[in-house]
Design an enzyme around this catalytic site. Structure first.
Site, mmCIF file in Angstrom:
data_model
loop_
_atom_site.group_PDB
_atom_site.id
_atom_site.type_symbol
_atom_site.label_atom_id
_atom_site.label_comp_id
_atom_site.label_asym_id
_atom_site.label_seq_id
_atom_site.Cartn_x
_atom_site.Cartn_y
_atom_site.Cartn_z
ATOM 1 N N GLU A 60 40.579 -31.902 0.996
ATOM 2 C CA GLU A 60 40.740 -31.174 -0.309
ATOM 3 C C GLU A 60 41.819 -30.295 -0.357
ATOM 4 O O GLU A 60 42.719 -30.205 -1.475
ATOM 5 C CB GLU A 60 39.542 -30.434 -1.022
ATOM 6 C CG GLU A 60 38.182 -31.411 -1.268
ATOM 7 C CD GLU A 60 37.606 -32.013 -0.058
ATOM 8 O OE1 GLU A 60 36.748 -32.863 -0.282
ATOM 9 O OE2 GLU A 60 37.778 -31.389 0.902
ATOM 10 N N HIS A 129 25.512 -27.783 -2.067
ATOM 11 C CA HIS A 129 26.034 -28.747 -3.005
ATOM 12 C C HIS A 129 25.417 -28.432 -4.207
ATOM 13 O O HIS A 129 25.380 -29.476 -5.261
ATOM 14 C CB HIS A 129 25.440 -30.216 -2.374
ATOM 15 C CG HIS A 129 26.270 -30.880 -1.219
ATOM 16 N ND1 HIS A 129 26.220 -32.017 -1.158
ATOM 17 C CD2 HIS A 129 27.119 -29.882 -0.436
ATOM 18 C CE1 HIS A 129 27.038 -32.343 0.055
ATOM 19 N NE2 HIS A 129 27.526 -30.996 0.362
#
Length: 325
Positions: A60, A129
């Site tokens: 990322e 998450h």
């Protein structure tokens, strides 16, 4: 009007803007060959090719940096994160570069980029998450933060975000991609920074955004049976916030409940509470009540997760509290 899924609204918005402007491209993990982790880019590789729909490594920080740099050479990238939890790996590029390029270059460079993907919890995915970072990004000058709650808003706001010359954080939800809603056949744009009154009412204002607003709708339906009229405002955009819409509604109803899927310390609800006490204090007939997740990491256990995440019963209790019932 046509009825489509949330994921289809996202795909239509990106595809229409890529047809309109060749400088727009999409990059992220699994966006191309796999048609997107949530199938939000289905068919786009076939239409636009591998130079404009780009599968990236699991890196990322790297692909966020490439995308930010490409804005300085005339491109308008869309960066998809499989979840905004993963944006933390690339957050230096978002906050230290994308948000500051325009100012630090003395206006010589703009940064037209959209970072998009799911936010918040999505069931039993564990603590790492299941985090909501809207207030983190909204705390950064230079960034715009958009959180739609339905297909119509998602498409219109994403098209506006792609055309915007500033970086936009566009936050979705894994649990909304299958939601269906009506969307116009023709092109339309929803301006960033304008809230929407989803339900008009007279007794109490409920402000929310994103998927958790569904709990406000459920609560309003139940409260209506008891003769309590709720006005529901969907922020749609966290930054810039439609301050006028909130204040005018509170001046009408004299009561405010804020529902947000986020930890309670220093969040969007905190900002709204300050806004109302500073600009509409004399109109309040009760203290503002905010509803948030528990102040802990999200649990994996379904029983604990149910306790952690707010639901419509908590909204009902909050509304009755501000009405002294």
């Amino acid at each position: 009007m046509k009825t489509i899924q949330f994921r289809e609204a996202i795909c239509e918005a990106m595809s229409e803007e890529m047809r309109r402007d060749e400088s727009v491209y999409l990059m992220g993990e699994e966006v191309a060959e796999y048609n997107g982790a949530y199938k939000a880019s289905k068919g786009m590789l076939d239409e636009f090719g591998a130079k404009r729909v780009i599968d990236t490594p699991i890196a990322e920080l790297g692909f966020a940096g490439i995308a930010v740099g490409s804005t300085m050479t005339g491109n308008r990238p869309i960066v998809e994160y499989m979840t905004f939890n993963f944006s933390l790996v690339g957050i230096d590029q978002i906050i230290s570069n994308a948000a500051k390029i325009r100012q630090m270059s003395g206006g010589q460079f703009k940064c037209p980029i959209v970072f998009r993907g799911p936010t918040g919890s999505a069931g039993q995915l564990g603590a790492t998450h299941s985090q909501a970072f809207e207030s983190w990004f909204a705390n950064t000058p230079g960034l715009k933060v958009v959180v739609p709650s339905n297909p119509y808003d998602a498409k219109g706001l994403l098209k506006a975000a792609i055309r915007d010359d500033d970086p936009v954080i566009f936050m979705e939800s894994e649990q909304m991609y299958g939601d269906k809603g009506e969307v116009p056949e023709g092109e339309y744009i929803i301006p960033i920074g304008v809230a929407d009154i989803k339900r008009e009412g007279t007794d109490v204002t409920i402000v929310s955004f994103g998927k958790i607003i569904k709990e406000a709708y459920k609560a309003a339906d139940e409260l209506e049976k008891e003769g309590i009229s709720c006005e529901i405002i969907d922020l749609r955009t966290v930054r810039p916030m439609d301050r006028k819409a909130i204040v005018e509604s509170v001046k009408k109803t004299n009561r405010l409940v804020v529902l947000e899927e986020a930890w309670p310390f220093g969040n969007v609800a905190t900002e709204i509470t300050y806004l109302v006490q500073s600009e509409a204090f004399d109109y309040l007939d009760a203290p503002v009540v905010r509803i948030n997740t528990a102040d802990t990491p999200a649990a994996y256990s379904p029983v604990l997760m149910e306790e952690w995440l707010p639901d419509y019963t908590e909204v009902i209790k909050a509304v009755k509290k501000v009405m002294y019932k």
